[in-house]
Scaffold this motif. Structure first.
Motif, PDB file in Angstrom:
ATOM      1  N   GLN A  71       0.812  -1.221   0.000  1.00 13.00           N
ATOM      2  CA  GLN A  71       0.000   0.000   0.000  1.00 13.00           C
ATOM      3  C   GLN A  71       0.846   1.273   0.000  1.00 13.00           C
ATOM      4  OE1 GLN A  71      -2.020   0.937   3.748  1.00 13.00           O
ATOM      5  NE2 GLN A  71      -1.075  -0.858   4.646  1.00 13.00           N
ATOM      6  N   ASN A  72       2.115   1.162   0.374  1.00  8.91           N
ATOM      7  CA  ASN A  72       2.938   2.371   0.423  1.00  8.91           C
ATOM      8  C   ASN A  72       3.613   2.720  -0.894  1.00  8.91           C
ATOM      9  OD1 ASN A  72       2.277   2.912   3.057  1.00  8.91           O
ATOM     10  ND2 ASN A  72       3.850   1.494   3.831  1.00  8.91           N
ATOM     11  N   ARG A  73       3.403   1.928  -1.910  1.00  7.14           N
ATOM     12  CA  ARG A  73       3.984   2.298  -3.208  1.00  7.14           C
ATOM     13  C   ARG A  73       3.428   3.668  -3.636  1.00  7.14           C
ATOM     14  NH1 ARG A  73       3.291  -3.309  -6.716  1.00  7.14           N
ATOM     15  NH2 ARG A  73       4.866  -4.491  -5.587  1.00  7.14           N
ATOM     16  N   SER A  74       4.342   4.574  -3.943  1.00  2.00           N
ATOM     17  CA  SER A  74       3.867   5.936  -4.247  1.00  2.00           C
ATOM     18  C   SER A  74       3.200   6.007  -5.621  1.00  2.00           C
ATOM     19  CB  SER A  74       5.028   6.924  -4.172  1.00  2.00           C
ATOM     20  OG  SER A  74       6.005   6.526  -5.107  1.00  2.00           O
ATOM     21  N   ASN A  75       3.420   5.006  -6.441  1.00  4.44           N
ATOM     22  CA  ASN A  75       2.806   5.021  -7.779  1.00  4.44           C
ATOM     23  C   ASN A  75       1.508   4.211  -7.840  1.00  4.44           C
ATOM     24  OD1 ASN A  75       4.227   2.614  -7.348  1.00  4.44           O
ATOM     25  ND2 ASN A  75       4.611   2.314  -9.539  1.00  4.44           N
ATOM     26  N   LEU A  76       1.036   3.780  -6.666  1.00  5.47           N
ATOM     27  CA  LEU A  76      -0.214   3.001  -6.605  1.00  5.47           C
ATOM     28  C   LEU A  76      -1.199   3.720  -5.703  1.00  5.47           C
ATOM     29  CD1 LEU A  76      -1.998   0.468  -6.945  1.00  5.47           C
ATOM     30  CD2 LEU A  76      -0.654  -0.634  -5.142  1.00  5.47           C
ATOM     31  N   LYS A  77      -2.337   4.096  -6.278  1.00  5.08           N
ATOM     32  CA  LYS A  77      -3.307   4.881  -5.510  1.00  5.08           C
ATOM     33  C   LYS A  77      -4.648   4.163  -5.531  1.00  5.08           C
ATOM     34  CE  LYS A  77      -5.267   9.022  -4.300  1.00  5.08           C
ATOM     35  NZ  LYS A  77      -5.141   9.487  -2.944  1.00  5.08           N
ATOM     36  N   ILE A  78      -5.193   3.896  -4.359  1.00  6.20           N
ATOM     37  CA  ILE A  78      -6.541   3.318  -4.335  1.00  6.20           C
ATOM     38  C   ILE A  78      -7.509   4.396  -3.877  1.00  6.20           C
ATOM     39  CG2 ILE A  78      -6.342   2.289  -2.023  1.00  6.20           C
ATOM     40  CD1 ILE A  78      -7.894  -0.175  -3.444  1.00  6.20           C
ATOM     41  N   ILE A  79      -8.548   4.562  -4.664  1.00  8.07           N
ATOM     42  CA  ILE A  79      -9.526   5.620  -4.408  1.00  8.07           C
ATOM     43  C   ILE A  79     -10.808   4.925  -3.954  1.00  8.07           C
ATOM     44  CG2 ILE A  79     -10.764   7.564  -5.443  1.00  8.07           C
ATOM     45  CD1 ILE A  79      -8.474   7.540  -7.620  1.00  8.07           C
ATOM     46  N   THR A  80     -11.054   4.943  -2.646  1.00  2.34           N
ATOM     47  CA  THR A  80     -12.156   4.147  -2.092  1.00  2.34           C
ATOM     48  C   THR A  80     -13.443   4.967  -1.992  1.00  2.34           C
ATOM     49  OG1 THR A  80     -11.392   4.719   0.114  1.00  2.34           O
ATOM     50  CG2 THR A  80     -10.655   2.612  -0.769  1.00  2.34           C
ATOM     51  N   ASN A  81     -14.508   4.279  -1.644  1.00  2.00           N
ATOM     52  CA  ASN A  81     -15.834   4.906  -1.494  1.00  2.00           C
ATOM     53  C   ASN A  81     -16.190   5.740  -2.726  1.00  2.00           C
ATOM     54  OD1 ASN A  81     -16.337   3.968   1.259  1.00  2.00           O
ATOM     55  ND2 ASN A  81     -14.575   5.263   1.757  1.00  2.00           N
ATOM     56  N   THR A  82     -15.769   5.240  -3.861  1.00  2.00           N
ATOM     57  CA  THR A  82     -15.928   5.963  -5.114  1.00  2.00           C
ATOM     58  C   THR A  82     -16.441   5.010  -6.184  1.00  2.00           C
ATOM     59  OG1 THR A  82     -14.150   7.490  -4.535  1.00  2.00           O
ATOM     60  CG2 THR A  82     -14.646   7.265  -6.877  1.00  2.00           C
ATOM     61  N   SER A  83     -17.519   5.404  -6.834  1.00  2.00           N
ATOM     62  CA  SER A  83     -18.121   4.536  -7.851  1.00  2.00           C
ATOM     63  C   SER A  83     -17.836   5.036  -9.245  1.00  2.00           C
ATOM     64  CB  SER A  83     -19.643   4.517  -7.676  1.00  2.00           C
ATOM     65  OG  SER A  83     -19.960   3.739  -6.575  1.00  2.00           O
ATOM     66  N   ALA A  84     -17.424   4.133 -10.097  1.00  2.00           N
ATOM     67  CA  ALA A  84     -17.250   4.476 -11.504  1.00  2.00           C
ATOM     68  C   ALA A  84     -18.622   4.509 -12.170  1.00  2.00           C
ATOM     69  CB  ALA A  84     -16.363   3.443 -12.181  1.00  2.00           C
ATOM     70  N   ASN A  85     -18.840   5.514 -13.002  1.00  2.00           N
ATOM     71  CA  ASN A  85     -20.118   5.631 -13.713  1.00  2.00           C
ATOM     72  C   ASN A  85     -20.010   5.182 -15.166  1.00  2.00           C
ATOM     73  OD1 ASN A  85     -21.090   6.787 -11.380  1.00  2.00           O
ATOM     74  ND2 ASN A  85     -20.600   8.869 -12.065  1.00  2.00           N
ATOM     75  N   LYS A  86     -18.935   5.602 -15.803  1.00  2.00           N
ATOM     76  CA  LYS A  86     -18.762   5.227 -17.218  1.00  2.00           C
ATOM     77  C   LYS A  86     -17.372   5.632 -17.686  1.00  2.00           C
ATOM     78  CE  LYS A  86     -20.905   9.511 -18.826  1.00  2.00           C
ATOM     79  NZ  LYS A  86     -21.976  10.123 -19.603  1.00  2.00           N
ATOM     80  N   ILE A  87     -17.013   5.092 -18.843  1.00  2.00           N
ATOM     81  CA  ILE A  87     -15.744   5.448 -19.479  1.00  2.00           C
ATOM     82  C   ILE A  87     -15.940   6.765 -20.230  1.00  2.00           C
ATOM     83  CG2 ILE A  87     -14.096   4.735 -21.277  1.00  2.00           C
ATOM     84  CD1 ILE A  87     -14.949   1.800 -20.552  1.00  2.00           C
ATOM     85  N   ILE A  88     -14.939   7.619 -20.162  1.00  2.00           N
ATOM     86  CA  ILE A  88     -14.946   8.848 -20.974  1.00  2.00           C
ATOM     87  C   ILE A  88     -14.040   8.592 -22.186  1.00  2.00           C
ATOM     88  CG2 ILE A  88     -14.411  11.312 -21.003  1.00  2.00           C
ATOM     89  CD1 ILE A  88     -16.685  10.628 -19.103  1.00  2.00           C
ATOM     90  N   TRP A  89     -14.575   8.916 -23.365  1.00  2.00           N
ATOM     91  CA  TRP A  89     -13.858   8.610 -24.602  1.00  2.00           C
ATOM     92  C   TRP A  89     -13.206   9.854 -25.182  1.00  2.00           C
ATOM     93  CZ3 TRP A  89     -13.690   3.493 -25.216  1.00  2.00           C
ATOM     94  CH2 TRP A  89     -14.744   2.714 -24.721  1.00  2.00           C
ATOM     95  N   SER A  90     -12.157   9.638 -25.924  1.00  2.00           N
ATOM     96  CA  SER A  90     -11.528  10.723 -26.671  1.00  2.00           C
ATOM     97  C   SER A  90     -12.518  11.263 -27.707  1.00  2.00           C
ATOM     98  CB  SER A  90     -10.284  10.184 -27.382  1.00  2.00           C
ATOM     99  OG  SER A  90      -9.897  11.074 -28.392  1.00  2.00           O
ATOM    100  N   SER A  91     -12.563  12.576 -27.854  1.00  2.00           N
ATOM    101  CA  SER A  91     -13.474  13.139 -28.855  1.00  2.00           C
ATOM    102  C   SER A  91     -12.823  13.181 -30.235  1.00  2.00           C
ATOM    103  CB  SER A  91     -13.931  14.532 -28.429  1.00  2.00           C
ATOM    104  OG  SER A  91     -12.782  15.300 -28.126  1.00  2.00           O
ATOM    105  N   ASN A  92     -11.519  12.924 -30.309  1.00  2.00           N
ATOM    106  CA  ASN A  92     -10.883  12.831 -31.618  1.00  2.00           C
ATOM    107  C   ASN A  92     -11.420  11.611 -32.344  1.00  2.00           C
ATOM    108  OD1 ASN A  92      -9.371  14.957 -30.726  1.00  2.00           O
ATOM    109  ND2 ASN A  92      -7.621  13.679 -30.121  1.00  2.00           N
ATOM    110  N   SER A  93     -11.442  11.676 -33.658  1.00  2.00           N
ATOM    111  CA  SER A  93     -11.968  10.512 -34.380  1.00  2.00           C
ATOM    112  C   SER A  93     -10.856   9.507 -34.647  1.00  2.00           C
ATOM    113  CB  SER A  93     -12.639  10.940 -35.684  1.00  2.00           C
ATOM    114  OG  SER A  93     -11.774  11.787 -36.405  1.00  2.00           O
ATOM    115  N   HIS A  94     -10.864   8.477 -33.843  1.00  2.00           N
ATOM    116  CA  HIS A  94      -9.936   7.373 -34.036  1.00  2.00           C
ATOM    117  C   HIS A  94     -10.715   6.242 -34.692  1.00  2.00           C
ATOM    118  CE1 HIS A  94      -7.004   9.222 -31.302  1.00  2.00           C
ATOM    119  NE2 HIS A  94      -8.007   9.477 -30.479  1.00  2.00           N
ATOM    120  N   SER A  95     -10.013   5.340 -35.340  1.00  2.00           N
ATOM    121  CA  SER A  95     -10.731   4.198 -35.914  1.00  2.00           C
ATOM    122  C   SER A  95     -11.258   3.306 -34.801  1.00  2.00           C
ATOM    123  CB  SER A  95      -9.819   3.411 -36.853  1.00  2.00           C
ATOM    124  OG  SER A  95      -8.692   2.964 -36.141  1.00  2.00           O
ATOM    125  N   GLU A  96     -10.551   3.276 -33.685  1.00  2.00           N
ATOM    126  CA  GLU A  96     -11.031   2.502 -32.537  1.00  2.00           C
ATOM    127  C   GLU A  96     -11.395   3.471 -31.416  1.00  2.00           C
ATOM    128  OE1 GLU A  96      -8.513  -1.552 -32.419  1.00  2.00           O
ATOM    129  OE2 GLU A  96      -7.334   0.269 -32.192  1.00  2.00           O
TER     130      GLU A  96
END
Ligand code: FAD
Length: 569
Positions: free
Chosen positions: A222-247
């Motif tokens: 848990q003390n790794r400075s490059n690892l962050k856990i964000i608790t009591n937090t719910s994901a709602n959806k993915i945010i997508w790039s608005s640029n037009s990519h093929s994927e």
């Protein structure tokens, strides 16, 4: 783009998500965030107590998802339990550590997932495991193993509880089940599972506390400075790039915290590890799914994959129980994993031909019930595989857990490979609204028959000496309710009124070729996206004969290696 930014954002700090978080953050140059709806359960006695199975049910750390009315199973709803905590469902589960039958994992490759087979997964089972060799007292009570099957240096402690049920029990069970054709299997974790066994658990044997994904993969790091856990937090959806990519290209995840809605940005990938009843829902909320469903809720279609949320496979659990003639102390770890031949004896060819002749019709029903989202030919191919596993390969047909505890002797059992297929889909564009979960339990007569046939087999076992000496009256179902002369339909009624979910949902974002109904590729990448993966029980394309966590840890370990390789980490 003003919110916090990480290389990888993982949604769900559960069984699978914490493996990924741990392995990716081994590289100090990489930043990893884990979004977790729950909180720490490190000191929660409902979690840590090795005798505490069930105590967390219905508490705030249980999602307790509710199903739709189960129309083929008596009409009522079921509760599907899942952990809401750092560590996910591994913090509330039964702790059994059993892997899979090797041919079942080989089937992943046969169905087009290059590189996924038993031999290639086996080193990852071992990589995740820290096997604790049983002490003499445990060995005398049945703990047994082949050391070559196990890993000694992984994070996850696997072994036996300090106190196992007394030493006369296993020989008595062995003698009894031998008469029913089931022999002792010293260690079911080498890919060959049939038999009577005393399997290991995910437990810290020395401290006698539950071992879960958090204790194995998160708390010591848990003390790794490059690892962050964000608790009591719910994901709602993915945010997508608005640029037009093929994927479709993810740039982050919209979350709801105690303070409101914000975006957590990902420069490399978004990884969904929210469990098989949530990850497909998050895909749909993000515009990845069946257009017919997305349109209903005005969600813009990002990627058209009609099978997101389909292919839901769960087992049904039930039990017989008896009055005990002794008082038993300690934790029992006895399971019986009989094959179809052992359950059905001389009748097996009749059952096999019944199943064989029903599968085309079953496939039609599944396809229709998905409104065509699941193609008949694809589901028929999966059914044929399942038929071969059950009747040709003779993988375990059911698991029967034997529980001599205090003054009663009960059993829990579940047929391992049901044919019913269900789904999980959004009912709203609002992420805080519950989804529609429908496992379609007992959609097919064969699944109901299997439940009854295994129950009868268990009753026969309890009537066979020397096990019969350990029990008095049958409490459940009870001879007065269901005498040996009871009809099939009386048994069916009992099953429908007593069963519950076995809490092993899989398949809702299956790893399969796209034209075979897959949602993710062999790299576990969501088709049509550049940088979104699903890594959790959703990706298992077919139900397994083992309990799920051992395989999920292994799958996540392998996936982490694939990600590291892709980014040369
Ligand atoms: P999970 O471990 O469930 O992780 C998903 C995580 O995502 C959770 O922490 C959840 O809170 C979080 N999450 C979900 N939605 C969001 C969101 N929108 N935002 C942020 N976070 C979110 N398996 C065994 O091997 N042995 C057993 O004995 C056993 N017994 C079981 C008993 C019970 C009661 C249950 C419920 C399961 C049992 N299983 C057992 C099954 C096994 O535990 C699960 O299959 C496995 O843990 C699932 O792992 P996962 O990574 O898919 O998801």
């Amino acid at each position: 783009d003003s919110g916090p930014k990480y290389d990888f954002v993982i949604v769900g700090g559960g069984t699978s998500g914490l493996v990924i978080a741990n392995r990716l953050s081994e590289n100090k140059a990489i930043t990893v965030a884990v979004i977790e709806a729950g909180d720490s359960v490190f000191n929660n006695p409902n979690v840590t107590n090795v005798f505490g199975y069930g105590r967390a049910f219905g508490t705030h750390i249980d999602w307790a998802y509710q199903t739709e009315d189960q129309e083929y199973a008596g009409g009522s709803k079921q509760i599907m339990r899942a952990g809401k905590a750092i560590g996910g469902t591994s913090t509330i589960n039964g702790m059994s550590y059993t892997r899979a039958q090797s041919v079942q994992v080989d089937a992943w490759e046969l169905f087009g997932n290059k590189g996924w087979n038993w031999d290639s997964l086996f080193p990852y089972y071992q990589k995740s495991e820290m096997f604790q060799i049983p002490i003499l007292n445990q060995i005398s009570r049945g703990a047994d193993y082949y050391i070559t099957y196990h890993g000694m240096n992984g994070p996850l402690k696997v072994g036996w509880p300090t106190e196992i049920t007394n030493r006369t029990m296993l020989p008595a069970l062995d003698q009894t089940f031998n008469q029913l054709g089931v022999t002792f299997n010293r260690d079911v974790n080498g890919g060959s599972m049939v038999g009577l066994t005393s399997h290991p658990n995910t437990v810290n044997s020395e401290e006698n506390v539950r071992e879960d994904a958090a204790r194995a993969y998160y708390w010591p790091y848990q003390n790794r400075s490059n690892l962050k856990i964000i608790t009591n937090t719910s994901a709602n959806k993915i945010i997508w790039s608005s640029n037009s990519h093929s994927e479709a290209t993810a740039v982050g995840v919209e979350v709801t915290t105690a303070h409101g809605v914000e975006t957590i940005y990902a420069s490399k990938e978004v990884i969904l590890s929210a469990g098989s009843l949530k990850s497909p829902v998050l895909l749909e909320l993000s515009g990845v799914g069946n257009p017919d469903i997305l349109r209903k809720y005005n969600i813009p279609i990002k990627v058209n994959i009609s099978t997101v949320g389909e292919n839901l496979q769960d087992q049904t659990n039930n039990g017989l129980s008896y009055q005990g003639t002794e008082f038993w102390l300690g934790s029992p770890t006895f399971s019986v994993l009989p094959s179809a031949n052992q359950i059905y004896g001389n009748n097996v060819s009749n059952v096999a031909s019944y199943v064989n002749s029903s599968m085309a019709e079953y496939a039609k029903v599944v396809s229709n019930s998905s409104k065509g989202a699941v193609q008949e030919a694809n589901i028929l191919a999966a059914f044929k595989l399942q038929y071969d596993l059950i009747f040709e390969s003779q993988v375990p047909f059911a698991e029967i857990v034997l529980l001599p505890i205090a003054d009663s002797f009960s059993s829990e059992y579940w047929p391992l490979l049901p044919f019913s297929r269900g789904s999980v889909h959004i009912k709203s564009a609002n992420a805080s609204m519950p989804a529609s979960i429908n496992p379609n339990y007992f959609m097919f007569k064969q699944d109901l028959d299997a439940q009854v046939d295994v129950a009868r087999f268990i009753r026969k076992a309890f009537m066979t000496a020397p096990l019969s000496d350990f029990v008095g009256d049958e409490y459940t179902p009870g001879m007065e309710n269901l005498p040996d002369s009871a009809s099939d339909s009386q048994w069916d009624d009992w099953v429908k009124s007593n069963y519950r979910s076995n809490f092993h949902p899989v398949g809702t974002a299956s790893m399969l070729p796209r034209n075979m109904g897959g949602v993710v590729s062999p790299e576990l990448k969501v088709y049509g996206t550049k940088n979104v993966r699903v890594i959790d029980a959703s990706v298992l394309p077919f139900q397994l004969c083992g309990h799920l966590t051992s395989t999920l840890y292994a799958v996540a370990e392998k996936a982490a290696d694939m990600i590291k390789k892709q980014y040369r980490l």
